[in-house]
Design an enzyme around this catalytic site. Structure first.
Site, short mmCIF file in Angstrom:
data_model
loop_
_atom_site.label_atom_id
_atom_site.label_comp_id
_atom_site.label_asym_id
_atom_site.label_seq_id
_atom_site.Cartn_x
_atom_site.Cartn_y
_atom_site.Cartn_z
N ASP A 1 0.85 -1.19 0.00
CA ASP A 1 0.00 0.00 0.00
C ASP A 1 0.88 1.24 0.00
OD1 ASP A 1 -2.34 1.43 -0.13
OD2 ASP A 1 -3.16 0.70 1.76
N ASP A 2 0.28 2.37 -0.37
CA ASP A 2 1.07 3.60 -0.40
C ASP A 2 1.43 4.07 1.00
OD1 ASP A 2 -1.58 4.24 0.12
OD2 ASP A 2 -1.75 5.80 -1.40
N ASP B 1 -1.87 4.78 8.02
CA ASP B 1 -2.16 5.94 8.88
C ASP B 1 -2.63 5.41 10.24
OD1 ASP B 1 -3.46 8.13 10.14
OD2 ASP B 1 -3.77 9.13 8.24
O1 LIG Z 1 -4.23 3.26 7.89
P1 LIG Z 1 -5.55 3.84 7.51
O2 LIG Z 1 -6.00 4.93 8.46
O3 LIG Z 1 -6.61 2.81 7.30
O4 LIG Z 1 -5.36 4.63 6.12
C1 LIG Z 1 -4.54 4.21 5.08
C2 LIG Z 1 -5.31 4.02 3.79
O5 LIG Z 1 -5.94 5.27 3.41
C3 LIG Z 1 -5.66 5.55 2.05
O6 LIG Z 1 -6.57 4.90 1.19
P2 LIG Z 1 -8.04 5.45 0.94
O7 LIG Z 1 -9.00 4.73 1.86
O8 LIG Z 1 -8.05 6.94 1.01
O9 LIG Z 1 -8.42 4.97 -0.51
P3 LIG Z 1 -7.66 5.06 -1.90
O10 LIG Z 1 -6.38 4.30 -1.76
O11 LIG Z 1 -8.62 4.44 -2.85
O12 LIG Z 1 -7.41 6.51 -2.21
C4 LIG Z 1 -4.29 4.94 1.84
O13 LIG Z 1 -4.10 4.66 0.45
C5 LIG Z 1 -4.36 3.69 2.66
O14 LIG Z 1 -4.90 2.61 1.90
N1 LIG Z 2 -3.58 10.85 0.60
C1 LIG Z 2 -3.67 10.43 1.86
N2 LIG Z 2 -4.58 9.49 2.18
C2 LIG Z 2 -4.62 9.09 3.48
N3 LIG Z 2 -5.44 8.19 4.09
C3 LIG Z 2 -5.11 8.16 5.39
N4 LIG Z 2 -4.11 9.01 5.66
C4 LIG Z 2 -3.79 9.61 4.48
C5 LIG Z 2 -2.82 10.60 4.12
O1 LIG Z 2 -2.04 11.12 4.92
N5 LIG Z 2 -2.82 10.97 2.80
MG LIG Z 3 -5.66 3.32 -0.03
#
Ligand SMILES: O=P(O)(O)OC[C@H]1O[C@H](OP(=O)(O)OP(=O)(O)O)[C@H](O)[C@@H]1O
Ligand SMILES: Nc1nc2[nH]cnc2c(=O)[nH]1
Ligand SMILES: [Mg+2]
Length: 168
Positions: free
Chosen positions: A103-104, A107
């Site tokens: 994952d990117d 958080d």
């Molecule tokens: O540790 P956490 O608090 O659960 O947050 C982390 C997740 O939040 C973001 O995804 P998001 O749900 O925004 O979806 P996306 O990747 O489709 O943009 C990020 O890419 C992680 O997958």
């Molecule tokens: N883009 C982005 N998505 C998130 N989802 C949870 N934390 C983050 C953050 O710091 N940046």
């Molecule tokens: Mg995500």
């Protein structure tokens, strides 16, 4: 403070180039660490943000089996309980042995908690990590503070910025 940054104190802006470098650094750290003579069997990217680093890691480590798991939780900067809306191929991932989940960022760790439960033996890797979510990650590259919001290149655009000393 710009209203789109609330409620986070700081912004960490990542360019495509920076993301590429950091995802490559993640690949180098994972290289040779898999359970089968150092090799990894497959990569599972967490959509959508995990797809870019998953592509770079799988390219660097020559892993051709790539799947995704789709999780929905954040709507902009507010989070609700993560829900899995698409699973990877069960025959491919099994219990997660030899699988790299990418994952990117992590958080709060809630997304990874839900994903890990589906593949308990997988290795979890993110490019960026905040302290609260760190226990959910096996390997990461860069840590940022909990009150930082990470802005990814796909969420940004280049735009004109006024000089500090703008003419009257
Ligand atoms: O540790 P956490 O608090 O659960 O947050 C982390 C997740 O939040 C973001 O995804 P998001 O749900 O925004 O979806 P996306 O990747 O489709 O943009 C990020 O890419 C992680 O997958
Ligand atoms: N883009 C982005 N998505 C998130 N989802 C949870 N934390 C983050 C953050 O710091 N940046
Ligand atoms: Mg995500």
């Amino acid at each position: 403070m710009a209203p789109d940054r609330l409620p986070h104190e700081k912004g960490f802006h990542v360019s495509w180039d920076q993301l590429h470098r950091d995802a490559r650094a993640l690949a180098w750290r994972l290289d040779g660490q898999g359970p089968d003579n150092g090799a990894w069997r497959a990569v599972v990217g967490i959509t959508r943000g995990g797809m870019a680093p998953a592509m770079i890691v799988s390219r660097e480590l020559d892993i051709r089996l790539v799947d995704t798991i789709s999780v929905k939780s954040y709507n902009h900067q507010s989070q609700s309980a993560p829900v899995i809306i698409k699973m990877p191929d069960r025959d491919l991932v099994g219990d997660g042995t030899g699988v790299l989940i990418v994952d990117d960022l992590v958080d709060t760790g809630r997304t990874l908690e839900v994903v890990r439960a589906t593949m308990p033996k997988a290795h979890v890797a993110t490019v960026y990590a905040k302290p609260m979510g760190r226990p959910q990650v096996d390997t990461y590259i860069t840590e940022v503070s909990q009150d930082t919001w990470i802005f990814f290149p796909w969420d940004m655009a280049l735009q004109y910025v006024k000089p500090y000393r703008a003419g009257e």
